[in-house]
Design a protein around this motif. Structure first.
Motif, PDB file in Angstrom:
ATOM      1  N   LEU A   1       0.802  -1.214  -0.051  1.00 15.80           N
ATOM      2  CA  LEU A   1       0.054  -0.085   0.032  1.00 15.80           C
ATOM      3  C   LEU A   1       0.951   1.307   0.059  1.00 15.80           C
ATOM      4  CD1 LEU A   1      -2.757   1.420   0.220  1.00 15.80           C
ATOM      5  CD2 LEU A   1      -2.541   1.012   2.643  1.00 15.80           C
TER       6      LEU A   1
ATOM      7  N   HIS B   1       2.333   1.715  -3.490  1.00 18.71           N
ATOM      8  CA  HIS B   1       1.076   1.865  -4.246  1.00 18.71           C
ATOM      9  C   HIS B   1       0.589   3.194  -4.351  1.00 18.71           C
ATOM     10  CE1 HIS B   1      -2.128   1.015  -6.901  1.00 18.71           C
ATOM     11  NE2 HIS B   1      -3.143   1.016  -5.886  1.00 18.71           N
ATOM     12  N   ILE B   2       0.526   3.934  -2.968  1.00 16.21           N
ATOM     13  CA  ILE B   2       0.144   5.232  -2.808  1.00 16.21           C
ATOM     14  C   ILE B   2       1.142   6.162  -3.667  1.00 16.21           C
ATOM     15  CG2 ILE B   2      -0.111   7.278  -1.404  1.00 16.21           C
ATOM     16  CD1 ILE B   2      -1.161   5.078   0.566  1.00 16.21           C
ATOM     17  N   LEU B   3       2.572   5.613  -3.572  1.00  8.25           N
ATOM     18  CA  LEU B   3       3.754   6.605  -4.030  1.00  8.25           C
ATOM     19  C   LEU B   3       3.642   6.445  -5.703  1.00  8.25           C
ATOM     20  CD1 LEU B   3       6.556   6.140  -1.668  1.00  8.25           C
ATOM     21  CD2 LEU B   3       5.150   8.106  -1.796  1.00  8.25           C
TER      22      LEU B   3
END
Lengths: 153, 146
Positions: free
Chosen positions: A61, A64-66
Motif C-alpha cells: 500500500l 502503491h500510494i507513491l
C-alpha cells in the motif's frame, strides 16, 4: 508500556489449569513447547496468516500510494512505472498480493463473527475452513484470468 | 471513630477516552467497508477488461474525471492506510520491547501515515485528466473535445 495484543485482560486468568482443561478435557490441547504461548491448530495459524498478509499488504500500500502519485507528476513517468507492473514476474507478485488480500479480507470477516456472533467462538474452527474454501474459489476465478492478461492468451 | 463520606451528588472523576477500544472498533468497522471497496477496486482494475495491461495514465484519468471514483479512491486511501497503520502499531507493541525503539517506531508509522494521506488526497483532488503539453495518445479520448 502498552499492552500486547496477546496479553490476558482478565486478572488471575493465568493461574491454575486453562479453562479448556477445567471443562473436562473436551478439547485436545497440543503440548506446549517451553517459552511460547502459541497453541497451534486453526486458531493460531489463522492469526499468523492474518499478521503476515497484513504486513505484506501494508508495505504494498505504501508503494502503491507513491506510484499512483506519479499521475500528478507526469503522464510519461506514470506510464513508465506502470509498465514494470506488467512484466511476468510482477504479474506473479500481483497474484500473490490478491491471494494475501483475499485471505486477509475473509479471515477479517471471520474475526468479526467471532467477536460479535453469539456462537462465533464455538464455530471458529469451522469458519476457518469456510474461509479457506471461499478463498480457493476466489483464487480459481481470478488466477486463470490474471495469468491470461499477463502471459497473453 | 468517624467515617468520612464523599459529598453527596458530587460528579465522579471524568473518565478518559479509551483509545484502545476505539482502535479495536475502527479495525472492524473499516474492515467491513474495505472488503467491499477493495474487491470493487480489484475487479475494475485487475479483472474487468484487459486487467493490469490496461492501466496507464489514460485509464486513471478516465476514472478520476468522475467525482465518484475520486471519492471512492479517497475513501480507500484513508480507510486502508489508517487500518494498516493501526495494525502495524499493534505489531510494534507486540515485538518491540525496548521503550525507546517502541516509541520511535510508532512515531515513524504516524508521520508516514499523515504524509501519505496528505499526498494521496492532494493528488486525487488536484488531478488534471488533460494536462497541457502531453501527447494526445497518452490522454483519455475525451480530452480532444475540450
Amino acid at each position: 508500556m502498552s499492552l500486547k495484543s496477546t496479553d490476558s485482560l482478565t486478572p488471575g486468568a493465568s493461574g491454575g489449569l486453562p479453562p479448556t482443561q477445567k471443562a473436562g478435557k473436551r478439547f485436545s490441547m497440543p503440548k506446549r513447547p517451553a517459552g511460547t504461548v502459541y497453541r497451534g491448530r486453526e486458531g493460531m495459524w489463522s492469526w499468523v496468516l492474518h499478521r503476515i498478509t497484513g504486513v505484506a499488504i501494508y508495505f504494498f500500500l505504501l508503494v502503491h500510494i507513491l506510484d499512483t502519485a506519479l499521475v500528478r507528476v507526469s503522464p510519461e513517468g506514470y506510464n513508465a512505472v506502470m509498465s514494470t507492473y506488467k512484466n511476468p514476474i510482477m504479474g506473479l507478485g500481483e497474484l500473490a498480493l490478491v491471494a494475501a488480500i483475499g485471505f486477509h479480507a475473509l479471515n477479517g470477516l471471520r474475526i468479526i463473527l467471532i467477536d460479535f456472533w453469539s456462537v462465533g467462538t464455538r464455530n471458529q474452527r469451522l469458519m476457518f475452513w469456510i474461509v479457506i474454501a471461499l478463498w480457493a474459489v476466489l483464487m480459481l476465478g481470478f488466477a486463470p484470468r490474471h495469468l491470461m492478461h499477463i502471459f497473453g492468451g | 471513630m468517624t467515617a468520612t463520606l464523599d459529598a453527596p451528588r458530587s460528579k465522579p472523576a471524568p473518565r478518559r477516552t479509551n483509545w484502545e477500544k476505539w482502535g479495536w472498533i475502527y479495525m472492524r468497522a473499516s474492515g467491513v467497508v474495505l472488503v467491499v471497496l477493495i474487491f470493487g477496486h480489484l475487479f475494475v482494475n485487475l479483472y474487468a477488461g484487459e486487467g493490469v495491461k490496461a492501466i496507464d495514465f489514460g485509464f486513471v484519468a478516465g476514472k478520476w474525471a468522475s467525482p465518484f471514483w475520486q471519492w471512492y479512491d479517497a475513501a480507500l486511501l484513508w480507510l486502508a492506510l489508517i487500518h494498516g497503520s493501526n495494525g502495524m502499531r499493534t505489531i510494534v507493541n507486540d515485538y518491540s520491547t525496548g521503550p525507546r525503539l517502541n516509541t520511535w517506531l510508532k512515531r515513524a508509522i504516524f508521520v508516514s501515515t499523515v504524509l501519505l494521506i496528505l499526498l494521496g488526497t492532494l493528488v486525487i483532488f488536484t488531478f488534471d485528466p488533460c494536462p497541457t503539453g502531453t501527447a494526445a495518445d497518452l490522454l483519455p479520448s475525451f480530452c480532444a473535445a475540450r
